[in-house]
Design a protein around this motif. Structure first.
Motif, PDB file in Angstrom:
ATOM      1  N   TRP A   1      -8.430   6.661  -2.576  1.00 18.72           N
ATOM      2  CA  TRP A   1      -7.239   6.632  -1.714  1.00 18.72           C
ATOM      3  C   TRP A   1      -6.751   8.050  -1.443  1.00 18.72           C
ATOM      4  CZ3 TRP A   1      -2.432   3.159  -3.194  1.00 18.72           C
ATOM      5  CH2 TRP A   1      -1.591   3.038  -2.078  1.00 18.72           C
ATOM      6  N   ARG A   2      -6.688   8.873  -2.489  1.00 19.21           N
ATOM      7  CA  ARG A   2      -6.240  10.256  -2.312  1.00 19.21           C
ATOM      8  C   ARG A   2      -7.184  11.022  -1.391  1.00 19.21           C
ATOM      9  NH1 ARG A   2      -6.061  10.188  -8.115  1.00 19.21           N
ATOM     10  NH2 ARG A   2      -4.016   9.518  -8.848  1.00 19.21           N
ATOM     11  N   ASN A   3      -8.480  10.814  -1.550  1.00 21.05           N
ATOM     12  CA  ASN A   3      -9.453  11.508  -0.713  1.00 21.05           C
ATOM     13  C   ASN A   3      -9.305  11.129   0.754  1.00 21.05           C
ATOM     14  OD1 ASN A   3     -12.034  13.100  -2.053  1.00 21.05           O
ATOM     15  ND2 ASN A   3     -10.968  11.802  -3.518  1.00 21.05           N
ATOM     16  N   ILE A   4      -9.115   9.850   1.024  1.00 26.02           N
ATOM     17  CA  ILE A   4      -8.938   9.386   2.404  1.00 26.02           C
ATOM     18  C   ILE A   4      -7.667   9.974   2.997  1.00 26.02           C
ATOM     19  CG2 ILE A   4      -8.451   7.352   3.830  1.00 26.02           C
ATOM     20  CD1 ILE A   4     -10.288   5.774   1.898  1.00 26.02           C
TER      21      ILE A   4
ATOM     22  N   LEU B   1      -9.801  -1.026  -3.267  1.00 28.13           N
ATOM     23  CA  LEU B   1      -8.975  -0.414  -2.221  1.00 28.13           C
ATOM     24  C   LEU B   1      -9.232  -1.171  -0.927  1.00 28.13           C
ATOM     25  CD1 LEU B   1      -7.019   1.981  -1.714  1.00 28.13           C
ATOM     26  CD2 LEU B   1      -9.007   3.275  -0.908  1.00 28.13           C
ATOM     27  N   ALA B   2      -8.170  -1.442  -0.172  1.00 24.25           N
ATOM     28  CA  ALA B   2      -8.304  -2.281   1.017  1.00 24.25           C
ATOM     29  C   ALA B   2      -7.530  -1.723   2.190  1.00 24.25           C
ATOM     30  CB  ALA B   2      -7.830  -3.700   0.715  1.00 24.25           C
ATOM     31  N   MET B   3      -7.916  -2.184   3.382  1.00 29.48           N
ATOM     32  CA  MET B   3      -7.182  -1.871   4.605  1.00 29.48           C
ATOM     33  C   MET B   3      -7.345  -3.045   5.570  1.00 29.48           C
ATOM     34  SD  MET B   3      -7.767   0.982   7.558  1.00 29.48           S
ATOM     35  CE  MET B   3      -9.117  -0.027   8.181  1.00 29.48           C
ATOM     36  N   ARG B   4      -6.229  -3.642   5.977  1.00 32.41           N
ATOM     37  CA  ARG B   4      -6.269  -4.709   6.983  1.00 32.41           C
ATOM     38  C   ARG B   4      -6.315  -4.086   8.372  1.00 32.41           C
ATOM     39  NH1 ARG B   4      -1.155  -8.215   6.236  1.00 32.41           N
ATOM     40  NH2 ARG B   4      -2.237  -9.552   7.731  1.00 32.41           N
TER      41      ARG B   4
ATOM     42  N   GLU C   1       6.800  -6.666  -1.788  1.00 30.17           N
ATOM     43  CA  GLU C   1       7.556  -7.779  -1.213  1.00 30.17           C
ATOM     44  C   GLU C   1       7.026  -8.182   0.156  1.00 30.17           C
ATOM     45  OE1 GLU C   1      11.697  -6.906  -1.174  1.00 30.17           O
ATOM     46  OE2 GLU C   1      11.924  -7.184  -3.335  1.00 30.17           O
ATOM     47  N   ARG C   2       6.457  -7.230   0.879  1.00 32.22           N
ATOM     48  CA  ARG C   2       5.986  -7.520   2.239  1.00 32.22           C
ATOM     49  C   ARG C   2       4.473  -7.450   2.305  1.00 32.22           C
ATOM     50  NH1 ARG C   2       9.086  -3.202   5.643  1.00 32.22           N
ATOM     51  NH2 ARG C   2       8.989  -2.060   3.666  1.00 32.22           N
ATOM     52  N   SER C   3       3.910  -8.066   3.332  1.00 36.40           N
ATOM     53  CA  SER C   3       2.472  -8.014   3.541  1.00 36.40           C
ATOM     54  C   SER C   3       2.034  -6.592   3.854  1.00 36.40           C
ATOM     55  CB  SER C   3       2.072  -8.938   4.705  1.00 36.40           C
ATOM     56  OG  SER C   3       2.401 -10.277   4.413  1.00 36.40           O
ATOM     57  N   ALA C   4       0.785  -6.299   3.561  1.00 38.97           N
ATOM     58  CA  ALA C   4       0.235  -4.978   3.851  1.00 38.97           C
ATOM     59  C   ALA C   4       0.195  -4.744   5.364  1.00 38.97           C
ATOM     60  CB  ALA C   4      -1.164  -4.867   3.268  1.00 38.97           C
ATOM     61  N   PRO C   5       0.354  -3.494   5.808  1.00 32.24           N
ATOM     62  CA  PRO C   5       0.335  -3.200   7.249  1.00 32.24           C
ATOM     63  C   PRO C   5      -1.050  -3.414   7.841  1.00 32.24           C
ATOM     64  CG  PRO C   5       0.307  -1.171   5.989  1.00 32.24           C
ATOM     65  CD  PRO C   5       0.514  -2.270   4.990  1.00 32.24           C
ATOM     66  N   VAL C   6      -1.102  -3.600   9.143  1.00 33.93           N
ATOM     67  CA  VAL C   6      -2.356  -3.847   9.867  1.00 33.93           C
ATOM     68  C   VAL C   6      -2.617  -2.688  10.823  1.00 33.93           C
ATOM     69  CG1 VAL C   6      -3.583  -5.385  11.445  1.00 33.93           C
ATOM     70  CG2 VAL C   6      -2.055  -6.347   9.706  1.00 33.93           C
ATOM     71  N   LEU C   7      -3.790  -2.108  10.732  1.00 33.92           N
ATOM     72  CA  LEU C   7      -4.183  -1.025  11.636  1.00 33.92           C
ATOM     73  C   LEU C   7      -4.796  -1.617  12.893  1.00 33.92           C
ATOM     74  CD1 LEU C   7      -4.625   2.036  12.150  1.00 33.92           C
ATOM     75  CD2 LEU C   7      -6.880   1.764  11.076  1.00 33.92           C
ATOM     76  N   ARG C   8      -4.270  -1.241  14.059  1.00 35.02           N
ATOM     77  CA  ARG C   8      -4.814  -1.722  15.337  1.00 35.02           C
ATOM     78  C   ARG C   8      -5.934  -0.782  15.771  1.00 35.02           C
ATOM     79  NH1 ARG C   8      -2.394  -6.687  15.282  1.00 35.02           N
ATOM     80  NH2 ARG C   8      -0.227  -6.414  14.575  1.00 35.02           N
ATOM     81  N   ILE C   9      -7.134  -1.321  15.950  1.00 30.10           N
ATOM     82  CA  ILE C   9      -8.293  -0.528  16.355  1.00 30.10           C
ATOM     83  C   ILE C   9      -8.757  -1.037  17.717  1.00 30.10           C
ATOM     84  CG2 ILE C   9     -10.621   0.207  15.718  1.00 30.10           C
ATOM     85  CD1 ILE C   9      -9.913  -0.434  12.821  1.00 30.10           C
TER      86      ILE C   9
ATOM     87  N   LYS D   1      -6.100  12.648   2.086  1.00 26.69           N
ATOM     88  CA  LYS D   1      -6.203  14.096   2.233  1.00 26.69           C
ATOM     89  C   LYS D   1      -6.871  14.451   3.556  1.00 26.69           C
ATOM     90  CE  LYS D   1      -8.004  18.233  -0.072  1.00 26.69           C
ATOM     91  NZ  LYS D   1      -8.740  18.751  -1.253  1.00 26.69           N
ATOM     92  N   ASN D   2      -7.896  13.690   3.920  1.00 25.20           N
ATOM     93  CA  ASN D   2      -8.608  13.943   5.175  1.00 25.20           C
ATOM     94  C   ASN D   2      -7.846  13.421   6.385  1.00 25.20           C
ATOM     95  OD1 ASN D   2     -10.755  15.077   3.727  1.00 25.20           O
ATOM     96  ND2 ASN D   2     -11.783  13.105   3.502  1.00 25.20           N
ATOM     97  N   GLU D   3      -7.215  12.258   6.242  1.00 22.36           N
ATOM     98  CA  GLU D   3      -6.472  11.630   7.338  1.00 22.36           C
ATOM     99  C   GLU D   3      -5.149  11.094   6.794  1.00 22.36           C
ATOM    100  OE1 GLU D   3      -7.193  11.518  10.467  1.00 22.36           O
ATOM    101  OE2 GLU D   3      -9.259  12.235  10.475  1.00 22.36           O
ATOM    102  N   PRO D   4      -4.106  11.955   6.702  1.00 20.71           N
ATOM    103  CA  PRO D   4      -2.841  11.522   6.090  1.00 20.71           C
ATOM    104  C   PRO D   4      -2.264  10.241   6.684  1.00 20.71           C
ATOM    105  CG  PRO D   4      -2.851  13.897   6.417  1.00 20.71           C
ATOM    106  CD  PRO D   4      -4.086  13.383   7.093  1.00 20.71           C
ATOM    107  N   ALA D   5      -2.306  10.101   7.992  1.00 27.02           N
ATOM    108  CA  ALA D   5      -1.743   8.900   8.615  1.00 27.02           C
ATOM    109  C   ALA D   5      -2.529   7.658   8.217  1.00 27.02           C
ATOM    110  CB  ALA D   5      -1.720   9.055  10.142  1.00 27.02           C
ATOM    111  N   MET D   6      -3.845   7.813   8.057  1.00 24.90           N
ATOM    112  CA  MET D   6      -4.686   6.681   7.691  1.00 24.90           C
ATOM    113  C   MET D   6      -4.383   6.195   6.277  1.00 24.90           C
ATOM    114  SD  MET D   6      -6.878   4.729   8.996  1.00 24.90           S
ATOM    115  CE  MET D   6      -7.202   5.778  10.424  1.00 24.90           C
ATOM    116  N   GLY D   7      -4.002   7.116   5.405  1.00 28.41           N
ATOM    117  CA  GLY D   7      -3.707   6.739   4.033  1.00 28.41           C
ATOM    118  C   GLY D   7      -2.616   5.706   3.915  1.00 28.41           C
ATOM    119  N   GLU D   8      -1.703   5.668   4.880  1.00 30.38           N
ATOM    120  CA  GLU D   8      -0.595   4.714   4.838  1.00 30.38           C
ATOM    121  C   GLU D   8      -1.061   3.271   5.017  1.00 30.38           C
ATOM    122  OE1 GLU D   8       2.537   5.407   4.165  1.00 30.38           O
ATOM    123  OE2 GLU D   8       2.145   7.555   3.957  1.00 30.38           O
ATOM    124  N   TYR D   9      -2.260   3.071   5.561  1.00 30.22           N
ATOM    125  CA  TYR D   9      -2.746   1.713   5.805  1.00 30.22           C
ATOM    126  C   TYR D   9      -3.571   1.167   4.643  1.00 30.22           C
ATOM    127  CZ  TYR D   9      -1.114   2.060  10.590  1.00 30.22           C
ATOM    128  OH  TYR D   9      -0.320   2.186  11.704  1.00 30.22           O
TER     129      TYR D   9
END
Length: 413
Positions: free
Chosen positions: A151-154, A201-204, A70-78, A156-164
């Protein structure tokens, strides 16, 4: 470790685990979901997995309808380029591992569907097709399973990153792609004509105030993280050579659609004998997470008329495999493997009708390909024997091709 998609509607009534990810049934479609969920059994407690939903399936429609969050995908601030490069390196390391350790395999799910259909005693393939839940396991990894595995591999290495990260859907080989993008301001209004045959697989992200998206495509053997920046400045990937052989070269390019920035336009340029022969355009919908990768995309893949089983190295270069076109009368497939360079040979499934009487000249070739596919001894021979049986089940093949034609007809409209 499983990844939970954080944006899914929690209005659910039941779940089904399929190899560490979750299919969630919407209350709005409970009757249809109960019919299709019956094959899969209950979900184990405490493991929500990666959220996927069953889509609505209208009567007489060859596929369920696609669904998005229902909502847009989250955006990671770098904050800066150094942080971005470190992220890119980590993702590409995970991507290379997935490519090298998982075959791309649309033959495994083709065989699984056939065996399930025969065991069911059902006479009509489309009836069974509607009841069937496609398996997502290492033996059945198409673009869907590979994207989920990455996605699972990412995560597993960086749990917080997987949410993005999130799955995105792709409509391939669109003729009037600018017109298509212009019509899709609200994608749900036209989802009854969408095929959604591919998944990435994507990440904004926001890099110092600049919008961009990272795309990973293990299903098309892309061994790099693809970066599309809205301003098309660095680190924008641009055109790159995806594969190159003596007489054939493929180049890919990914950029935000000029018509509608909810899409990334993926262009493929094919050059044969140093002369460009075609350029194909596809559109990746990136605004919202795609929730029906299993129910729509993997299901659609079950009845494709082209099948392949391929091993790759970390860069995505093809090592060995087989592929063939499913037709009512086709008995031929192409096998390739490495032996001081790439070797190709055309064979017939009928040559494997009796595994005790295989041509002695063919046996070592099959064994080399088997090893390069990372198969157990004899596994490729057994697979070819099963494929011979399917190819000779003419009534089944015709029913499968009829479903494929129905899907093609709807998407062409």
């Amino acid at each position: 470790m499983s990844v939970r998609l954080p944006l899914i509607d929690t209005n659910v009534t039941s779940v089904t685990i399929v190899e560490n990810f979750t299919l969630v049934n919407n209350k709005n479609n409970q009757k249809d979901n109960e019919r299709r969920t019956a094959l899969s059994g209950p979900a184990p407690k405490g493991d929500p997995g990666t959220a996927q939903v069953f889509g609505e399936w209208p009567a007489e429609h060859p596929l369920p309808l696609p669904e998005w969050g229902e909502r847009s995908a989250p955006v990671l601030r770098i904050p800066d380029g150094r942080s971005f490069r470190r992220l890119e390196e980590d993702v590409e390391a995970a991507l290379g591992k997935v490519l090298a350790t998982n075959n791309y395999n649309t033959i495994g799910n083709y065989i699984a569907l056939y065996k399930g259909f025969k065991a069911s005693k059902c006479l009509n393939l489309f009836d069974y097709f509607q009841m069937y839940t496609p398996p997502i396991t290492p033996a059945h990894h198409t673009c869907v399973g590979l994207a989920l595995e990455l996605w699972r591999n990412i995560a597993k290495n960086e749990p917080a990153m997987g949410e993005y990260f999130y799955l995105v859907s792709c409509e391939e080989s669109i003729g009037a792609f600018e017109e298509y993008a212009g019509l899709q301001k609200e994608i749900n209004e036209t989802k009854n004509i969408l095929e959604k045959e591919h998944v990435l697989l994507a990440m904004r992200f926001d890099l110092g105030g600049r919008d961009g998206i990272m795309l990973c495509d293990p299903g098309y053997h892309v061994g790099r993280a693809i970066i599309a920046m809205k301003d098309e400045l660095a680190p924008h990937t641009g055109w790159f050579i995806q594969s190159k052989e003596p007489h054939l070269e493929k180049q890919f390019n990914y950029e935000y659609s000029k018509t509608n920035d909810d899409f990334v336009q993926w262009s493929e340029r094919v050059t044969r004998n140093k002369a460009m022969v075609e350029e194909v355009h596809s559109l990746v919908y990136i605004r919202k997470p795609y929730l029906t990768a299993v129910d729509v995309t993997e299901r659609r893949n079950l009845v494709y008329s082209f099948r392949s089983l391929l091993s790759r190295d970390r860069s995505g270069t093809l090592i060995a495999g087989i592929f063939f076109k499913v037709t009512e009368h086709n008995d031929e497939f192409l096998l390739f493997y490495q032996d001081e360079g790439k070797k190709r040979i055309k064979l017939n499934f009928s040559e494997f009708a009796n595994l005790h009487h295989i041509n002695e000249q063919i046996k070592p070739i099959i064994e080399k390909c088997n090893d390069q596919l990372n198969f157990a001894p004899g596994q490729l021979l057994s697979t070819l024997y099963v494929l011979y049986g399917i190819a000779n089940d003419k009534r089944y093949v015709q029913q499968l091709l009829d479903i494929n034609t129905c899907i093609n007809d709807i998407s062409e409209d």
